[in-house]
Design a protein around this motif. Structure first.
Motif, short mmCIF file in Angstrom:
data_model
loop_
_atom_site.label_atom_id
_atom_site.label_comp_id
_atom_site.label_asym_id
_atom_site.label_seq_id
_atom_site.Cartn_x
_atom_site.Cartn_y
_atom_site.Cartn_z
N PRO A 177 50.94 21.82 42.51
CA PRO A 177 50.42 23.17 42.79
C PRO A 177 48.91 23.18 42.89
N LYS A 178 48.40 24.09 43.68
CA LYS A 178 46.95 24.15 43.93
C LYS A 178 46.42 25.55 43.66
N ALA A 179 45.11 25.61 43.54
CA ALA A 179 44.44 26.90 43.34
C ALA A 179 44.25 27.61 44.67
N LEU A 180 44.05 28.92 44.59
CA LEU A 180 43.67 29.74 45.74
C LEU A 180 42.26 30.25 45.52
N THR A 181 41.55 30.50 46.60
CA THR A 181 40.24 31.14 46.51
C THR A 181 40.37 32.58 46.99
N ASP A 182 39.97 33.51 46.13
CA ASP A 182 40.11 34.92 46.45
C ASP A 182 38.99 35.40 47.38
N ALA A 183 39.16 36.64 47.83
CA ALA A 183 38.17 37.23 48.75
C ALA A 183 36.80 37.33 48.12
N ASP A 184 36.76 37.43 46.77
CA ASP A 184 35.45 37.52 46.10
C ASP A 184 34.89 36.16 45.70
N GLY A 185 35.56 35.08 46.12
CA GLY A 185 35.07 33.74 45.87
C GLY A 185 35.56 33.10 44.59
N THR A 186 36.28 33.83 43.75
CA THR A 186 36.81 33.24 42.52
C THR A 186 38.11 32.51 42.80
N ARG A 187 38.47 31.61 41.87
CA ARG A 187 39.69 30.82 42.02
C ARG A 187 40.78 31.36 41.10
N GLU A 188 42.00 31.30 41.59
CA GLU A 188 43.15 31.66 40.77
C GLU A 188 44.32 30.76 41.17
N GLY A 189 45.46 30.98 40.52
CA GLY A 189 46.62 30.14 40.80
C GLY A 189 46.76 29.07 39.74
N TRP A 190 47.07 27.86 40.18
CA TRP A 190 47.24 26.73 39.26
C TRP A 190 45.92 25.96 39.19
N ILE A 191 45.28 26.03 38.04
CA ILE A 191 43.95 25.44 37.87
C ILE A 191 44.06 24.26 36.91
N THR A 192 43.61 23.10 37.33
CA THR A 192 43.65 21.95 36.44
C THR A 192 42.44 21.94 35.52
N THR A 193 42.65 21.39 34.32
CA THR A 193 41.58 21.23 33.34
C THR A 193 41.41 19.74 33.06
N GLY A 194 40.51 19.41 32.14
CA GLY A 194 40.29 18.01 31.82
C GLY A 194 41.52 17.33 31.27
N ASP A 195 42.35 18.06 30.55
CA ASP A 195 43.53 17.44 29.95
C ASP A 195 44.81 18.21 30.22
N GLY A 196 44.82 19.08 31.22
CA GLY A 196 46.03 19.84 31.49
C GLY A 196 45.86 20.78 32.66
N ALA A 197 46.37 22.00 32.52
CA ALA A 197 46.30 22.97 33.60
C ALA A 197 46.62 24.34 33.05
N VAL A 198 46.30 25.38 33.86
CA VAL A 198 46.66 26.74 33.49
C VAL A 198 47.03 27.50 34.76
N GLY A 199 48.05 28.35 34.65
CA GLY A 199 48.43 29.22 35.74
C GLY A 199 47.92 30.63 35.48
N VAL A 200 47.09 31.16 36.39
CA VAL A 200 46.61 32.54 36.30
C VAL A 200 46.84 33.19 37.66
N GLY A 201 47.13 34.51 37.67
CA GLY A 201 47.65 35.06 38.91
C GLY A 201 47.11 36.37 39.41
N GLU A 202 45.93 36.81 38.99
CA GLU A 202 45.43 38.07 39.52
C GLU A 202 44.51 37.82 40.72
N PRO A 203 44.88 38.35 41.92
CA PRO A 203 46.02 39.23 42.16
C PRO A 203 47.30 38.55 42.65
N VAL A 204 47.20 37.39 43.31
CA VAL A 204 48.40 36.82 43.95
C VAL A 204 48.63 35.35 43.59
N GLY A 205 47.89 34.82 42.64
CA GLY A 205 47.93 33.39 42.39
C GLY A 205 49.19 32.87 41.75
N SER A 206 50.02 33.73 41.17
CA SER A 206 51.25 33.23 40.54
C SER A 206 52.18 32.57 41.55
#
Length: 470
Positions: A138-167
């Motif tokens: 899974p990959k992240a999305l870039t929103d209209a305001d330039g922020t990232r959402e969706g599936w974001i990888t971290t140094g040792d894992g990942a997090v899913g965040v979905g506002e507004p459509v990233g889920s």
């Protein structure tokens, strides 16, 4: 939010529901395709028509070493019309198999739309179960305001965040806030990792291969943008508030010391919010503190807000907690209603300070009108750039007017109606729409009815007016 910084999962109730209405009657049902979007004013392709989801069962297996996600989504929904086909939102990821009511279903992909054609048409009112097997990175999305959402990888894992459509980057679904559902999310991760999601941790099970499965249960309705899955080597602390709400904090070890003071206020904040806004709307509360720099914002993911590193202030913790009432329990009908989330959470910050002998809400209000940055450093921001109920585009739904001018709308109601009626309004609004959805029109009508005041000038000048209010 704050931009300022069935496979094995089906709940018994879902099984009982399916027992009532499964399959077709044998006659030919002349259904029609469900809509591929809900025509949201800012995200017209978000969500889908023709059905309402009642339960998501997500079974996820994630390996941080290679970033691969294996998923099974079991979606229990009810048809709002006769359906010959229906759509789910899904970005990326490979769909391997789809069944509807236990029978193989045809499917195809176009962009972020997964179109499913059941073997037999679904009847209006029928409860149906769709199972999707999928996988990929899974990959992240870039929103209209330039922020990232969706599936974001971290140094040792990942997090899913979905506002507004990233889920839609990590599970298929009806990804619009107007369609809320219960969730069971099981996440299997390698040994040594924690997997954190919404609601209550029902089970932590060691598997034969050394991995661990974490089963999370969210019985209260949740909009999909509030769902989360966080994988990492978190430090976990549990407890309860004085009134018995369960607490679960998962903190990146590198952020633990800097987070401790702000998170220590969480039990007090839950109790304070219950006093101001009515009973806490969920069975659990807590926080997920990510490695610093993972995100550009905090997000009010249901029951466990996500912070992009140590919160840095108790006001930010309070803001995301306030969303559990305003945004999570009472969710917007469309993304145009975002101020009902952010204006309320910002005003909650002002009330928190006021109730503790700090800056009053009136002083905050006056500071924004005069640009007094000594009271609030955001007072000279573009809080007046557009009306909070009508952001000019999707890139503005998290703009300053939605937060600050939205809060000022609430203070104007307080000025007009007086404290007794105003605070009763906040509690009644949270109670009346608990675990539901509401629009700006719903709120304006409700506010006038409950306060008994004609608030047309407040709406015309502060909520919808294009000119700078005075």
């Amino acid at each position: 939010m704050d931009h300022r910084s069935l496979s094995r999962l089906a709940a018994p109730a879902v099984a009982a529901l399916l027992a009532l209405t499964t399959g077709c009657t044998g006659g030919t049902v002349h259904g029609r395709p469900g809509a591929s979007g809900l025509r949201d004013p800012y995200f017209p392709k978000a969500g889908n028509g023709g059905y309402q989801v009642e339960h998501y069962g997500l079974d996820l297996d994630y390996d941080p070493a290679d970033g691969r996600l294996e998923g099974t989504a079991v979606i229990t929904a009810r048809a709002g019309q006769g359906l010959s086909s229906f759509n789910l939102d899904l970005s990326g990821l490979k769909v391997e198999e789809v069944t509807v009511q236990g029978e193989p279903a045809r499917f195809n992909r176009t962009g972020n739309e997964l179109t499913v054609r059941p073997a037999e048409d679904l009847e209006k009112g029928e409860a149906f179960r769709t199972e999707i097997e999928y996988s990929g990175r899974p990959k992240a999305l870039t929103d209209a305001d330039g922020t990232r959402e969706g599936w974001i990888t971290t140094g040792d894992g990942a997090v899913g965040v979905g506002e507004p459509v990233g889920s839609m980057t990590w599970f298929p679904g009806n990804h619009h806030p107007s369609d809320k559902a219960a969730y069971d999310i099981t996440i299997t991760v390698p040994k040594g990792y924690e997997a954190v999601s919404n609601g209550e941790l029902r089970a932590r099970t060691a598997q034969a291969d050394g991995s661990t499965s974490f089963a999370w249960h969210s019985p209260e309705p949740m909009a999909s943008y509030l769902a989360t899955a966080a994988v990492g080597k978190y430090r976990v602390e549990t407890g309860r508030t004085p009134s018995g709400v369960a607490l679960y904090n998962a903190v990146d070890p590198g952020e633990a010391e800097a987070s401790a003071g702000d998170l220590a206020r969480l039990p007090e904040m839950v109790e304070w919010g219950a006093g101001r806004f009515g009973p806490y709307p969920f069975g659990t509360a807590g926080a997920i503190v990510l490695p610093a720099g993972t995100l550009q914002y905090a997000l009010e993911t249901q029951t466990k807000p996500v912070f992009p590193g140590a919160p840095g202030s108790e006001e930010l913790v309070l803001h995301e907690l306030a969303h559990q009432w305003f945004g999570n329990s009472v969710s917007p009908k469309s993304w145009k209603d975002m101020w009902l989330n952010e204006g309320f959470a910002t005003y909650a910050e002002w009330l928190w300070a006021e109730d503790r002998g700090g800056t009053t809400a009136q002083q905050e209000f006056d500071a924004f009108l005069s640009g007094d940055t000594e009271v609030d450093e955001a007072a000279d921001s573009d809080w007046d750039a557009f009306p909070p109920a009508a952001p000019p585009g999707p890139e503005h739904i998290s703009g300053n007017p939605v937060y600050y001018r939205g809060a000022m709308v609430l203070h104007r109601i307080r000025q007009e109606a007086g404290d007794e009626k105003f605070f009763a309004l906040l509690r009644d609004w949270a109670a009346e729409h608990r675990h539901g959805n509401a629009s700006t029109a719903d709120f304006t009508a409700f506010a006038e009815e409950r306060t008994g005041h004609d608030l047309k000038k407040v709406w015309d000048v502060w909520l919808y007016g294009k000119a700078r209010p005075r």
